[in-house]
Design an enzyme around this catalytic site. Structure first.
Site, PDB file in Angstrom:
ATOM      1  N   ASP A  32       8.473  24.085  -2.898  1.00 18.18           N
ATOM      2  CA  ASP A  32       8.318  24.302  -4.335  1.00 18.18           C
ATOM      3  C   ASP A  32       8.700  25.747  -4.668  1.00 18.18           C
ATOM      4  OD1 ASP A  32       6.449  22.726  -6.707  1.00 18.18           O
ATOM      5  OD2 ASP A  32       6.926  24.845  -6.996  1.00 18.18           O
ATOM      6  N   ILE A  33       9.434  25.909  -5.745  1.00 16.46           N
ATOM      7  CA  ILE A  33       9.930  27.233  -6.124  1.00 16.46           C
ATOM      8  C   ILE A  33       8.797  28.140  -6.632  1.00 16.46           C
ATOM      9  CG2 ILE A  33      10.496  26.822  -8.574  1.00 16.46           C
ATOM     10  CD1 ILE A  33      13.280  28.043  -7.956  1.00 16.46           C
ATOM     11  N   ASN A  90       1.531  14.152 -10.129  1.00 20.71           N
ATOM     12  CA  ASN A  90       1.212  14.377 -11.534  1.00 20.71           C
ATOM     13  C   ASN A  90       1.947  13.343 -12.392  1.00 20.71           C
ATOM     14  OD1 ASN A  90      -0.282  16.704 -10.902  1.00 20.71           O
ATOM     15  ND2 ASN A  90       1.572  17.960 -10.903  1.00 20.71           N
ATOM     16  N   VAL A  99       8.784  17.650 -14.103  1.00 20.10           N
ATOM     17  CA  VAL A  99      10.076  17.072 -13.693  1.00 20.10           C
ATOM     18  C   VAL A  99       9.893  15.559 -13.615  1.00 20.10           C
ATOM     19  CG1 VAL A  99      11.895  17.014 -11.953  1.00 20.10           C
ATOM     20  CG2 VAL A  99      10.684  19.175 -12.405  1.00 20.10           C
ATOM     21  N   HIS A 103       7.509  12.511  -7.631  1.00 23.22           N
ATOM     22  CA  HIS A 103       7.444  13.367  -6.453  1.00 23.22           C
ATOM     23  C   HIS A 103       5.993  13.554  -6.053  1.00 23.22           C
ATOM     24  CE1 HIS A 103       7.458  15.787 -10.136  1.00 23.22           C
ATOM     25  NE2 HIS A 103       6.603  16.585  -9.524  1.00 23.22           N
ATOM     26  N   HIS A 105       3.379  16.243  -4.234  1.00 21.26           N
ATOM     27  CA  HIS A 105       3.151  17.631  -3.811  1.00 21.26           C
ATOM     28  C   HIS A 105       2.314  17.623  -2.528  1.00 21.26           C
ATOM     29  CE1 HIS A 105       4.024  19.632  -7.825  1.00 21.26           C
ATOM     30  NE2 HIS A 105       3.836  18.384  -8.225  1.00 21.26           N
TER      31      HIS A 105
HETATM   32  P1  AMP Z   1       5.394  18.618 -11.574  1.00 20.35           P
HETATM   33  O1  AMP Z   1       4.872  19.737 -12.440  1.00 20.35           O
HETATM   34  O2  AMP Z   1       4.346  17.784 -10.907  1.00 20.35           O
HETATM   35  O3  AMP Z   1       6.424  17.798 -12.303  1.00 20.35           O
HETATM   36  O4  AMP Z   1       6.128  19.336 -10.367  1.00 20.35           O
HETATM   37  C1  AMP Z   1       7.383  19.903 -10.487  1.00 20.35           C
HETATM   38  C2  AMP Z   1       7.438  21.042  -9.518  1.00 20.35           C
HETATM   39  O5  AMP Z   1       8.806  21.408  -9.350  1.00 20.35           O
HETATM   40  C3  AMP Z   1       6.715  22.310  -9.975  1.00 20.35           C
HETATM   41  O6  AMP Z   1       5.659  22.598  -9.050  1.00 20.35           O
HETATM   42  C4  AMP Z   1       7.809  23.381  -9.971  1.00 20.35           C
HETATM   43  O7  AMP Z   1       7.357  24.623  -9.500  1.00 20.35           O
HETATM   44  C5  AMP Z   1       8.844  22.767  -9.052  1.00 20.35           C
HETATM   45  N1  AMP Z   1      10.222  23.204  -9.252  1.00 20.35           N
HETATM   46  C6  AMP Z   1      10.863  23.413 -10.432  1.00 20.35           C
HETATM   47  N2  AMP Z   1      12.141  23.783 -10.215  1.00 20.35           N
HETATM   48  C7  AMP Z   1      12.302  23.812  -8.855  1.00 20.35           C
HETATM   49  C8  AMP Z   1      13.400  24.127  -8.003  1.00 20.35           C
HETATM   50  N3  AMP Z   1      14.612  24.482  -8.480  1.00 20.35           N
HETATM   51  N4  AMP Z   1      13.192  24.053  -6.660  1.00 20.35           N
HETATM   52  C9  AMP Z   1      11.995  23.715  -6.162  1.00 20.35           C
HETATM   53  N5  AMP Z   1      10.924  23.395  -6.918  1.00 20.35           N
HETATM   54  C10 AMP Z   1      11.081  23.449  -8.249  1.00 20.35           C
END
Ligand code: AMP
Length: 119
Positions: A32-33, A90, A99, A103, A105
């Site tokens: 995760d970024i 989520n 997103v 997915h 976590h």
């Molecule tokens: P959610 O909030 O459950 O939809 O999780 C989406 C996750 O994607 C968040 O924890 C973000 O920090 C992560 N995220 C967003 N952009 C990127 C990226 N380019 N690479 C890796 N993780 C990302």
């Protein structure tokens, strides 16, 4: 791949970079970024872009099991399993989803606090 294209679709197709730490025939795992724990890895289905858990069909149920198994395998491989970890999915706005490509976590590497507190 369905027409639900997202950031994660671009990562799966290697159109944008990610720190990929796990891959099998159905699942990609990448860091995760914006990590919320010392270890924070996202596991995404590679071949189907389902927007949310609420869109999951019974015939797609195995996919969620594959995400969980991928996270468990990664945790074992990285020596995280004995101390333990948390997995989270989520769903939509109140769940904190940002997103819209399902997915899982994986959060690990420290004793995690309680969760679920409203903002
Ligand atoms: P959610 O909030 O459950 O939809 O999780 C989406 C996750 O994607 C968040 O924890 C973000 O920090 C992560 N995220 C967003 N952009 C990127 C990226 N380019 N690479 C890796 N993780 C990302």
């Amino acid at each position: 791949m369905s027409d639900n294209d997202t950031l994660f679709g671009k990562i799966i197709r290697r159109e944008i970079p990610a720190n990929i730490v796990y891959e099998d025939d159905q699942v990609l795992g990448f860091k995760d970024i914006a990590p919320q724990a010392p270890v924070h890895v996202l596991f995404v289905p590679k071949n189907e872009a389902i927007p949310t858990l609420d869109d999951l069909k019974p015939q797609q149920a195995e996919l969620v099991g594959r995400l969980v198994l991928a996270a468990a395998e990664y945790a074992r491989r990285e020596g995280l399993a004995e101390d333990g970890y948390r997995v989270v999915m989520n769903c939509r706005e109140h769940g904190g989803q940002t997103v819209y490509h399902i997915h899982l976590h994986l959060l690990a590497g420290a004793h995690l606090g309680r969760f679920g507190t409203p903002r």
